[in-house]
Design a protein around this motif. Structure first.
Motif, PDB file in Angstrom:
ATOM      1  N   ASP A 170      -7.863  -3.001  -0.884  1.00  0.00           N
ATOM      2  CA  ASP A 170      -9.659  -2.443  -0.541  1.00  0.00           C
ATOM      3  C   ASP A 170     -10.952  -4.017  -0.690  1.00  0.00           C
ATOM      4  OD1 ASP A 170     -10.251  -3.101  -3.694  1.00  0.00           O
ATOM      5  OD2 ASP A 170     -10.798  -1.088  -3.704  1.00  0.00           O
ATOM      6  N   TRP A 227      -3.690   6.259  -0.302  1.00  0.00           N
ATOM      7  CA  TRP A 227      -4.925   6.257  -0.653  1.00  0.00           C
ATOM      8  C   TRP A 227      -5.267   6.133  -2.565  1.00  0.00           C
ATOM      9  CZ3 TRP A 227      -8.974   5.937   2.099  1.00  0.00           C
ATOM     10  CH2 TRP A 227      -9.145   6.133   3.549  1.00  0.00           C
ATOM     11  N   ASP A 228      -3.998   6.384  -2.992  1.00  0.00           N
ATOM     12  CA  ASP A 228      -4.455   6.436  -4.298  1.00  0.00           C
ATOM     13  C   ASP A 228      -3.369   4.572  -5.239  1.00  0.00           C
ATOM     14  OD1 ASP A 228      -1.241   6.473  -2.665  1.00  0.00           O
ATOM     15  OD2 ASP A 228      -0.612   6.835  -5.564  1.00  0.00           O
ATOM     16  N   HIS A 229      -3.478   3.636  -4.122  1.00  0.00           N
ATOM     17  CA  HIS A 229      -2.881   2.579  -4.355  1.00  0.00           C
ATOM     18  C   HIS A 229      -2.835   1.606  -2.667  1.00  0.00           C
ATOM     19  CE1 HIS A 229       0.041  -0.714  -6.800  1.00  0.00           C
ATOM     20  NE2 HIS A 229      -1.508  -1.213  -6.248  1.00  0.00           N
ATOM     21  N   TYR A 230      -3.951   0.915  -2.670  1.00  0.00           N
ATOM     22  CA  TYR A 230      -4.046  -0.289  -1.378  1.00  0.00           C
ATOM     23  C   TYR A 230      -5.117  -1.277  -1.723  1.00  0.00           C
ATOM     24  CZ  TYR A 230      -8.688   1.581  -0.208  1.00  0.00           C
ATOM     25  OH  TYR A 230      -9.894   2.319  -0.410  1.00  0.00           O
ATOM     26  N   ASP A 245       0.765  -0.873  -0.234  1.00  0.00           N
ATOM     27  CA  ASP A 245       0.072   0.169  -0.072  1.00  0.00           C
ATOM     28  C   ASP A 245       0.651   1.319   0.259  1.00  0.00           C
ATOM     29  OD1 ASP A 245      -2.258  -2.415   0.158  1.00  0.00           O
ATOM     30  OD2 ASP A 245      -3.023  -1.023   1.868  1.00  0.00           O
ATOM     31  N   THR A 246       0.343   2.051  -0.700  1.00  0.00           N
ATOM     32  CA  THR A 246       1.395   3.786  -0.820  1.00  0.00           C
ATOM     33  C   THR A 246       0.320   4.557  -0.568  1.00  0.00           C
ATOM     34  OG1 THR A 246       1.067   4.029  -3.226  1.00  0.00           O
ATOM     35  CG2 THR A 246       2.382   2.844  -3.099  1.00  0.00           C
ATOM     36  N   SER A 266      -6.521  -1.621  -5.156  1.00  0.00           N
ATOM     37  CA  SER A 266      -7.926  -0.617  -5.631  1.00  0.00           C
ATOM     38  C   SER A 266      -7.928  -0.179  -7.070  1.00  0.00           C
ATOM     39  CB  SER A 266      -7.578   0.938  -4.799  1.00  0.00           C
ATOM     40  OG  SER A 266      -6.221   1.102  -4.994  1.00  0.00           O
ATOM     41  N   VAL A 267      -6.273  -0.602  -7.287  1.00  0.00           N
ATOM     42  CA  VAL A 267      -6.127   0.000  -8.958  1.00  0.00           C
ATOM     43  C   VAL A 267      -5.888  -1.334 -10.322  1.00  0.00           C
ATOM     44  CG1 VAL A 267      -3.819   0.728  -9.889  1.00  0.00           C
ATOM     45  CG2 VAL A 267      -4.066   1.221  -7.609  1.00  0.00           C
TER      46      VAL A 267
END
Length: 120
Positions: A56, A51-54, A48-49, A106-107
């Motif tokens: 989910d 809110w842009d990539h986690y 996870d980085t 999420s991505v």
């Protein structure tokens, strides 16, 4: 072959591997019966980085792919890796001997890997 072409070829061949590295991994999963329903606990890892990539979410499925429940993960876990979350109240059809868990990011969306849990 030129050095430039070799670098481009290497990058093209490694790109799919890098993309797979960003799919959440189910590190462990267990099921425990709670009355008539089940509680499923899943440990995930993911780089996870924020809110842009986690990671989910994760889903409980039957062997034929029927969804029995989805655990939404509402925020990133940047400083908590791996992490475990549970989903209670999962109704598993009578006669089911195993269920699967798959993770979502999420991505990149749903991963193809399914971790199977044999039911007692």
């Amino acid at each position: 072959m030129s050095v430039f072409k070799s670098i481009l070829l290497s990058a093209a061949l490694l790109a799919p591997v890098a993309a797979l590295a960003d799919i959440p991994v189910v590190e462990a999963a267990k099921a425990s019966k709670s009355g008539a329903a089940w509680t499923i606990s899943v440990t995930l890892s993911h780089p996870d980085t924020g809110w842009d990539h986690y990671a989910d979410g994760w889903e409980v499925v039957t062997e034929d792919g029927t969804s029995l429940g989805i655990r939404e993960l509402a925020h990133p876990h940047v400083d908590e890796q791996p992490f475990t979350r549970s989903l209670s109240g999962v109704e598993i059809p009578a006669g089911t001997t195993r269920i699967g868990v798959r993770a979502r990011g999420s991505v990149h969306g749903w991963g193809d890997a399914i971790t199977w849990i044999d039911l007692p």
